[in-house]
Write a protein that holds these residues in place. Sequence first.
Motif, mmCIF file in Angstrom:
data_model
loop_
_atom_site.group_PDB
_atom_site.id
_atom_site.type_symbol
_atom_site.label_atom_id
_atom_site.label_comp_id
_atom_site.label_asym_id
_atom_site.label_seq_id
_atom_site.Cartn_x
_atom_site.Cartn_y
_atom_site.Cartn_z
ATOM 1 N N VAL A 134 0.813 -1.221 0.000
ATOM 2 C CA VAL A 134 0.000 0.000 0.000
ATOM 3 C C VAL A 134 0.844 1.268 0.000
ATOM 4 C CG1 VAL A 134 -1.994 -1.065 1.091
ATOM 5 C CG2 VAL A 134 -0.261 0.010 2.513
ATOM 6 N N GLN A 135 2.145 1.135 -0.190
ATOM 7 C CA GLN A 135 3.000 2.317 -0.276
ATOM 8 C C GLN A 135 2.787 2.981 -1.631
ATOM 9 O OE1 GLN A 135 4.459 3.211 2.541
ATOM 10 N NE2 GLN A 135 3.482 1.356 3.282
ATOM 11 N N PRO A 136 2.440 4.269 -1.662
ATOM 12 C CA PRO A 136 2.109 4.925 -2.928
ATOM 13 C C PRO A 136 3.214 4.882 -3.981
ATOM 14 C CG PRO A 136 1.407 6.269 -1.098
ATOM 15 C CD PRO A 136 2.202 5.132 -0.528
ATOM 16 N N ALA A 137 4.457 4.858 -3.567
ATOM 17 C CA ALA A 137 5.550 4.874 -4.537
ATOM 18 C C ALA A 137 5.741 3.529 -5.234
ATOM 19 C CB ALA A 137 6.844 5.280 -3.851
ATOM 20 N N THR A 138 5.502 2.439 -4.523
ATOM 21 C CA THR A 138 5.825 1.134 -5.086
ATOM 22 C C THR A 138 4.727 0.099 -4.973
ATOM 23 O OG1 THR A 138 6.772 0.446 -2.988
ATOM 24 C CG2 THR A 138 8.281 1.421 -4.583
ATOM 25 N N GLY A 139 3.679 0.359 -4.243
ATOM 26 C CA GLY A 139 2.685 -0.667 -3.942
ATOM 27 C C GLY A 139 1.718 -0.968 -5.063
#
Length: 94
Positions: free
Chosen positions: A56-61
């Motif tokens: 859920v990390q915006p950069a990589t999820g």
Amino acid sequence: MRAAVAATGSWTDPDGFRTPAGEVHAWLPGTNQTLCGIPIKKARLGRFSHVDWADVQPATGRDADQVTSVCHRCAAGMGKRRDEKPWTRHDPRP
């Protein structure tokens, strides 16, 4: 440490899976609160035990399409450092 996700909202992706939306928090399955100390039931957070914190990390999820914000206290508890630099020095001056 493997943490799941608790979020303020949810949505169904095109494949039919329920994914988190809104503000997301790290949650250890088997506990009744997030990593930052917010009680899940009282805050009316939805539990997503099938979604990992890294997803859920915006950069990589891969499940971060509808995520608006990530709890900075939970991110710190999961190992993200405030002073992490996105770059590295390859040839320092003498």
